[in-house]
Write a protein that holds these residues in place. Sequence first.
Motif, short mmCIF file in Angstrom:
data_model
loop_
_atom_site.label_atom_id
_atom_site.label_comp_id
_atom_site.label_asym_id
_atom_site.label_seq_id
_atom_site.Cartn_x
_atom_site.Cartn_y
_atom_site.Cartn_z
N UNK A 91 -16.11 -2.31 8.91
CA UNK A 91 -16.81 -3.18 9.86
C UNK A 91 -15.83 -3.83 10.83
N UNK A 92 -14.74 -4.34 10.30
CA UNK A 92 -13.73 -4.97 11.15
C UNK A 92 -13.07 -3.92 12.05
N UNK B 122 -9.90 0.58 -20.34
CA UNK B 122 -9.36 1.26 -19.16
C UNK B 122 -10.50 1.76 -18.27
N UNK B 123 -11.52 2.35 -18.90
CA UNK B 123 -12.67 2.85 -18.14
C UNK B 123 -13.43 1.72 -17.45
N UNK B 124 -13.56 0.59 -18.15
CA UNK B 124 -14.26 -0.57 -17.56
C UNK B 124 -13.49 -1.09 -16.35
N UNK B 125 -12.17 -1.26 -16.50
CA UNK B 125 -11.35 -1.76 -15.39
C UNK B 125 -11.39 -0.78 -14.22
N UNK B 126 -11.32 0.51 -14.53
CA UNK B 126 -11.35 1.52 -13.48
C UNK B 126 -12.66 1.45 -12.69
N UNK B 127 -13.79 1.36 -13.40
CA UNK B 127 -15.10 1.31 -12.73
C UNK B 127 -15.24 0.04 -11.88
N UNK B 128 -14.80 -1.07 -12.43
CA UNK B 128 -14.84 -2.33 -11.67
C UNK B 128 -14.01 -2.20 -10.40
N UNK B 129 -12.84 -1.60 -10.54
CA UNK B 129 -11.93 -1.49 -9.40
C UNK B 129 -12.44 -0.51 -8.34
N UNK B 130 -13.15 0.52 -8.77
CA UNK B 130 -13.77 1.43 -7.80
C UNK B 130 -14.80 0.67 -6.95
N UNK B 131 -15.58 -0.18 -7.60
CA UNK B 131 -16.55 -1.01 -6.86
C UNK B 131 -15.83 -1.96 -5.91
N UNK B 132 -14.77 -2.59 -6.40
CA UNK B 132 -13.96 -3.49 -5.56
C UNK B 132 -13.43 -2.74 -4.35
N UNK B 133 -12.94 -1.54 -4.56
CA UNK B 133 -12.39 -0.73 -3.47
C UNK B 133 -13.43 -0.43 -2.40
N UNK B 134 -14.61 0.00 -2.83
CA UNK B 134 -15.64 0.38 -1.86
C UNK B 134 -16.22 -0.83 -1.12
N UNK B 135 -16.28 -1.97 -1.79
CA UNK B 135 -16.70 -3.20 -1.09
C UNK B 135 -15.66 -3.54 -0.02
N UNK B 136 -14.39 -3.51 -0.41
CA UNK B 136 -13.32 -3.78 0.56
C UNK B 136 -13.32 -2.77 1.69
N UNK B 137 -13.56 -1.50 1.36
CA UNK B 137 -13.56 -0.44 2.37
C UNK B 137 -14.71 -0.63 3.36
N UNK B 138 -15.86 -1.05 2.86
CA UNK B 138 -17.02 -1.28 3.73
C UNK B 138 -16.72 -2.37 4.75
N UNK B 139 -16.18 -3.48 4.29
CA UNK B 139 -15.89 -4.59 5.22
C UNK B 139 -14.70 -4.27 6.11
N UNK B 140 -13.75 -3.49 5.60
CA UNK B 140 -12.63 -3.06 6.44
C UNK B 140 -13.13 -2.17 7.58
#
Length: 447
Positions: A136-137, A116-134
């Motif tokens: 920019x757009x 659960x902790x691994x998935x959560x940490x991966x997803x936090x990274x996914x979120x911030x990558x998406x947020x960064x590009x969002x």
Amino acid sequence: MINFFFFLFLIIFITINYKIIRKNYLSDNLSNPLLLFGLFFFIIHMLLPYLQWVNSEFRYKSNYDIGVYIYSIFYTFLAYLLCFISFQIGYKSKDNKAKLNVSTQKVNFNLSKKLVNIIFKINVIVFFIGLYFAYKVYSQISVLGQEDYLRDRIGLGVGSGINMLLPHWIYISSLIFYFLYSSTKSTYKSQSKYSFVFFLISFLATTIYYSTNSNRNSIFILLLNILIIHFVFQKIKIKKLSFKNFMFLLFAGIIATILFYEIGKARYGTLYVGEDKFTLLDNLNGAFGNHENIVWMQESNYDDYFYGETYLAGLTNFVPRSIWSEKPLGAGPKMKNIIYPGSYVVGKEGNSSLTTGLFNELLMNFGTIGMLLGGVFFGFFMKYIYVKIKLSNSIINILFLQYTLIVFTSQFIYAEFLGFFSRYIITIIPFLIIKFFYYRNSLKIQI
């Protein structure tokens, strides 16, 4: 005459779908792809064409020949029936096993705390990558102004396809955060709380982003994913639906309706300045007005088919046009040039496209026979994924496959293949990363 045929098709449609919706358990209904596929088909190829005819409101012409109009609905409905039948008969050898309900299988629904902790940490990274590009757009749209952006949305994405696709990771992260919250709230309460907080943040970010670029359908599909994930892993009888779950359904429906209407209204007001009238038909037509493309092609006796070129365009979309200048165009631009010859020119400012959808794109490539055969193939495809879900013993795999089935039976029905496929490939990357860590972690536990 149109009334007679519409209600005839409607009676047939309700009759064949009755067996699906009368199942006892909500999870059985929501996990069956025929239900979602049928809903979107009904809106796009039955209800909307009927409303357009009754109100004489069309996009391309003031009127159409009634015989051709009914013919277009008939052949599309026939393609739907073939899809329905091929799903029902597909993979009979596995049917006995496939009848197992997800919630009664020997699936390890209890994720370990470490995982659960691994998935959560991966997803936090996914979120911030998406947020960064969002962001920019969003910044580019702010500089252009929303009115200019909506009039030339294609221009913003030229040469920066990956920048336009990665913002969809906030959408996926929101879905995964909700999955973590839902699957851990009775076991790991601390992780569940963090997941819920991040879900709210990512959902808000997703709503703001898609509201800005007027992509209301994506918000609708996200809510649909959340709704299905919420119920699909639970053994809930429809007749014994709790007040809490009923309110969840009601709240999700209200939110989806409000967002769908308000974003559509804002876009309509931006594109048609001074137009105060905004009807239900305008709202539906803006989101799902694909069937008129089929009517136009059949009335014009269009037979200059593309024989798979628009699907090749989807597969090669990740190759920059600067490297391959003659890279094939997707179905949207081609459809625009079919109806308005020469209106879409690669690299020209102010380009606009048309949305095609599953049956329209099949017709463009292979004609009426190809559309019917495509319906058969799509039915077998849905059944294949459905059986894979039923036989899977991994909750992560089920989540990934369920997401795939949802978007293919909803978004794919009204979207252009090129845009849909590119987005699908980008959005499944977080799932694949999580699957890798899931199986790696599971293997260590077994050893």
